[in-house]
Design a protein around this motif. Sequence first.
Motif, PDB file in Angstrom:
ATOM      1  N   GLN A 123      -6.087  30.560  27.246  1.00  0.00           N
ATOM      2  CA  GLN A 123      -7.068  29.731  27.939  1.00  0.00           C
ATOM      3  C   GLN A 123      -7.005  29.933  29.449  1.00  0.00           C
ATOM      4  O   GLN A 123      -8.031  29.892  30.135  1.00  0.00           O
ATOM      5  N   MET A 124      -5.788  30.141  29.967  1.00  0.00           N
ATOM      6  CA  MET A 124      -5.623  30.377  31.406  1.00  0.00           C
ATOM      7  C   MET A 124      -6.010  31.801  31.793  1.00  0.00           C
ATOM      8  O   MET A 124      -6.111  32.128  32.970  1.00  0.00           O
ATOM      9  N   GLN A 125      -6.223  32.657  30.791  1.00  0.00           N
ATOM     10  CA  GLN A 125      -6.579  34.058  31.009  1.00  0.00           C
ATOM     11  C   GLN A 125      -5.580  34.746  31.939  1.00  0.00           C
ATOM     12  O   GLN A 125      -5.946  35.400  32.917  1.00  0.00           O
ATOM     13  N   VAL A 126      -4.292  34.582  31.625  1.00  0.00           N
ATOM     14  CA  VAL A 126      -3.276  35.261  32.418  1.00  0.00           C
ATOM     15  C   VAL A 126      -3.498  36.770  32.326  1.00  0.00           C
ATOM     16  O   VAL A 126      -4.016  37.282  31.330  1.00  0.00           O
ATOM     17  N   ASP A 127      -3.124  37.468  33.384  1.00  0.00           N
ATOM     18  CA  ASP A 127      -3.329  38.917  33.426  1.00  0.00           C
ATOM     19  C   ASP A 127      -2.295  39.670  32.605  1.00  0.00           C
ATOM     20  O   ASP A 127      -2.449  40.870  32.355  1.00  0.00           O
ATOM     21  N   GLY A 128      -1.248  39.011  32.204  1.00  0.00           N
ATOM     22  CA  GLY A 128      -0.210  39.652  31.407  1.00  0.00           C
ATOM     23  C   GLY A 128       0.897  38.660  31.103  1.00  0.00           C
ATOM     24  O   GLY A 128       0.944  37.566  31.676  1.00  0.00           O
ATOM     25  N   ILE A 129       1.776  39.041  30.189  1.00  0.00           N
ATOM     26  CA  ILE A 129       2.906  38.179  29.814  1.00  0.00           C
ATOM     27  C   ILE A 129       4.190  39.000  29.855  1.00  0.00           C
ATOM     28  O   ILE A 129       4.248  40.121  29.365  1.00  0.00           O
ATOM     29  N   ILE A 130       5.218  38.399  30.447  1.00  0.00           N
ATOM     30  CA  ILE A 130       6.560  38.965  30.399  1.00  0.00           C
ATOM     31  C   ILE A 130       7.408  38.042  29.527  1.00  0.00           C
ATOM     32  O   ILE A 130       7.555  36.859  29.829  1.00  0.00           O
ATOM     33  N   TYR A 131       7.931  38.583  28.437  1.00  0.00           N
ATOM     34  CA  TYR A 131       8.770  37.796  27.539  1.00  0.00           C
ATOM     35  C   TYR A 131      10.233  37.932  27.953  1.00  0.00           C
ATOM     36  O   TYR A 131      10.784  39.030  27.982  1.00  0.00           O
ATOM     37  N   LEU A 132      10.842  36.796  28.287  1.00  0.00           N
ATOM     38  CA  LEU A 132      12.261  36.750  28.608  1.00  0.00           C
ATOM     39  C   LEU A 132      13.033  36.007  27.521  1.00  0.00           C
ATOM     40  O   LEU A 132      14.227  35.784  27.654  1.00  0.00           O
ATOM     41  N   ILE A 153       4.905  42.500  27.695  1.00  0.00           N
ATOM     42  CA  ILE A 153       6.094  43.347  27.717  1.00  0.00           C
ATOM     43  C   ILE A 153       7.311  42.467  27.481  1.00  0.00           C
ATOM     44  O   ILE A 153       7.451  41.389  28.066  1.00  0.00           O
ATOM     45  N   HIS A 154       8.183  42.910  26.594  1.00  0.00           N
ATOM     46  CA  HIS A 154       9.424  42.197  26.307  1.00  0.00           C
ATOM     47  C   HIS A 154      10.542  42.825  27.127  1.00  0.00           C
ATOM     48  O   HIS A 154      10.766  44.035  27.050  1.00  0.00           O
ATOM     49  N   VAL A 155      11.253  41.998  27.902  1.00  0.00           N
ATOM     50  CA  VAL A 155      12.307  42.493  28.788  1.00  0.00           C
ATOM     51  C   VAL A 155      13.666  41.998  28.304  1.00  0.00           C
ATOM     52  O   VAL A 155      13.796  40.866  27.823  1.00  0.00           O
ATOM     53  N   PHE A 156      14.685  42.869  28.420  1.00  0.00           N
ATOM     54  CA  PHE A 156      16.086  42.564  28.131  1.00  0.00           C
ATOM     55  C   PHE A 156      16.458  42.592  26.647  1.00  0.00           C
ATOM     56  O   PHE A 156      17.627  42.458  26.321  1.00  0.00           O
ATOM     57  N   GLU A 165       5.737  46.664  23.622  1.00  0.00           N
ATOM     58  CA  GLU A 165       6.333  47.435  24.713  1.00  0.00           C
ATOM     59  C   GLU A 165       7.593  46.739  25.198  1.00  0.00           C
ATOM     60  O   GLU A 165       7.619  45.516  25.379  1.00  0.00           O
ATOM     61  N   VAL A 166       8.634  47.515  25.439  1.00  0.00           N
ATOM     62  CA  VAL A 166       9.949  46.964  25.763  1.00  0.00           C
ATOM     63  C   VAL A 166      10.489  47.610  27.031  1.00  0.00           C
ATOM     64  O   VAL A 166      10.342  48.819  27.249  1.00  0.00           O
ATOM     65  N   VAL A 167      11.111  46.789  27.869  1.00  0.00           N
ATOM     66  CA  VAL A 167      11.913  47.280  28.988  1.00  0.00           C
ATOM     67  C   VAL A 167      13.304  46.679  28.801  1.00  0.00           C
ATOM     68  O   VAL A 167      13.497  45.479  28.970  1.00  0.00           O
ATOM     69  N   SER A 168      14.258  47.501  28.430  1.00  0.00           N
ATOM     70  CA  SER A 168      15.602  47.010  28.146  1.00  0.00           C
ATOM     71  C   SER A 168      16.621  48.106  28.443  1.00  0.00           C
ATOM     72  O   SER A 168      16.335  49.295  28.256  1.00  0.00           O
ATOM     73  N   ILE A 169      17.798  47.695  28.906  1.00  0.00           N
ATOM     74  CA  ILE A 169      18.822  48.680  29.215  1.00  0.00           C
ATOM     75  C   ILE A 169      19.351  49.327  27.940  1.00  0.00           C
ATOM     76  O   ILE A 169      19.084  48.871  26.826  1.00  0.00           O
ATOM     77  N   ASP A 170      20.135  50.367  28.123  1.00  0.00           N
ATOM     78  CA  ASP A 170      20.783  51.048  27.012  1.00  0.00           C
ATOM     79  C   ASP A 170      21.958  50.194  26.566  1.00  0.00           C
ATOM     80  O   ASP A 170      23.086  50.349  27.036  1.00  0.00           O
ATOM     81  N   THR A 297      35.437  40.209  33.192  1.00  0.00           N
ATOM     82  CA  THR A 297      34.954  41.578  33.074  1.00  0.00           C
ATOM     83  C   THR A 297      33.674  41.548  32.242  1.00  0.00           C
ATOM     84  O   THR A 297      33.658  40.993  31.138  1.00  0.00           O
ATOM     85  N   THR A 298      32.614  42.150  32.766  1.00  0.00           N
ATOM     86  CA  THR A 298      31.306  41.981  32.129  1.00  0.00           C
ATOM     87  C   THR A 298      30.389  43.138  32.504  1.00  0.00           C
ATOM     88  O   THR A 298      30.818  44.098  33.165  1.00  0.00           O
ATOM     89  N   TRP A 299      29.143  43.032  32.083  1.00  0.00           N
ATOM     90  CA  TRP A 299      28.158  44.085  32.350  1.00  0.00           C
ATOM     91  C   TRP A 299      26.958  43.482  33.073  1.00  0.00           C
ATOM     92  O   TRP A 299      26.373  42.513  32.599  1.00  0.00           O
ATOM     93  N   ASN A 300      26.643  44.027  34.240  1.00  0.00           N
ATOM     94  CA  ASN A 300      25.479  43.564  34.997  1.00  0.00           C
ATOM     95  C   ASN A 300      24.260  44.354  34.544  1.00  0.00           C
ATOM     96  O   ASN A 300      24.212  45.580  34.686  1.00  0.00           O
ATOM     97  N   GLN A 301      23.245  43.653  34.025  1.00  0.00           N
ATOM     98  CA  GLN A 301      22.065  44.325  33.480  1.00  0.00           C
ATOM     99  C   GLN A 301      21.100  44.831  34.553  1.00  0.00           C
ATOM    100  O   GLN A 301      20.143  45.537  34.226  1.00  0.00           O
ATOM    101  N   ARG A 302      21.336  44.471  35.795  1.00  0.00           N
ATOM    102  CA  ARG A 302      20.395  44.790  36.879  1.00  0.00           C
ATOM    103  C   ARG A 302      18.999  44.279  36.522  1.00  0.00           C
ATOM    104  O   ARG A 302      18.034  45.040  36.364  1.00  0.00           O
ATOM    105  N   ALA A 303      18.918  42.964  36.423  1.00  0.00           N
ATOM    106  CA  ALA A 303      17.654  42.316  36.092  1.00  0.00           C
ATOM    107  C   ALA A 303      16.565  42.694  37.076  1.00  0.00           C
ATOM    108  O   ALA A 303      15.390  42.804  36.709  1.00  0.00           O
TER     109      ALA A 303
END
Length: 339
Positions: A123-132, A153-156, A165-170, A297-303
């Motif tokens: 209804q808001m006619q957003v130009d796109g969606i990013i799924y977090l 686009i789904h991220v992470f 479509e996905v954008v996610s690290i290895d 000790t951890t992994w930084n995903q570089r969001a």
Amino acid sequence: MKKNESAKKAQQATADDVAALAGVSKWTVLRAFKSGASISPAARERVINAADKLGFRPNLLARGLKQRKTNIIGLVADEFGNPHTLRMIQEATRQLNERGYMTLLLNIESHENYQSVLQMAGQMQVDGIIYLATIVSDELLVMANTLHHIKAIHVFRNTDSADVEVVSIDGFRAGFELGNVLVGQNYERFGYMKGPDTSSNHLFRLEGYLSSLDESSNVLNTVLVAGHYDRDRSYQTMTDYLRKTPPDDRIDALFCENDVLAFGAIQAIRDFDAQLNIGVVGFDDVDEAHSSTWNLTTWNQRADLQLAEAINRLIDDTKDENGSWQHGELRLRDSHIRQ
């Protein structure tokens, strides 16, 4: 009385009023508030000054709906108790604002309200969606595109659908390297704690961890399921495990699916037995991870890099298939060290 009249005048000010005061046409007024429109600096300044004097503000949303471009991107998120979620929202909002876009935060905490959220975005006619979000199914992701014609686009996280479509690290590489960190300490019994009991191939961290153990002739002895990415649930899950498991059978190394789970697990270990040493690694590198309380000790995903890639795909329709956004960075601290 004078104040009320002024307020009423401001509410009733129109583009025609601004045009008359600035000595320009109505269309010049509309161009002055449109990014990239052709208008001289002098004319724009006269329009802005007249608009300020009259209290006129253009209805950008209404105009955007008419033009089918609103400069609004929807952010679909859940797990608001997870500091990584808040970091993602903050970073996405910052980058979108820099690009001249607003964000519409769409909160989903269950599958039941997901369709209503999509309806609102449509209804808001957003130009796109990013799924977090962590609980979004492939079926519902595809629905956004097929029913509402919204590019998403789904991220992470990865998905099982080629239509999403996905954008996610290895995640496999990250899991492998964190596994090697634990293996390098010569631990003998290895565990993995996950949040929701969902398919591991949405993250691939477990697969990488298993590969690391296999290469070093080790095995995964225990999988613990907290149910949610929640510190208290992790604490209780770890406490229950320690109580029920004989000392000789307990794991001495634990890979937690994210930092929140790691914090709960470490605290449970400390409260159960201050002398008990179980090496722990996490994932995400939230701000609290580097505090002296955890030294995690951890992994930084570089969001920042992943979100920049997702935004470029949504707004510019450009991709960097081999970009550094795919990798992330290991953060070595003390929590994994064998004492």
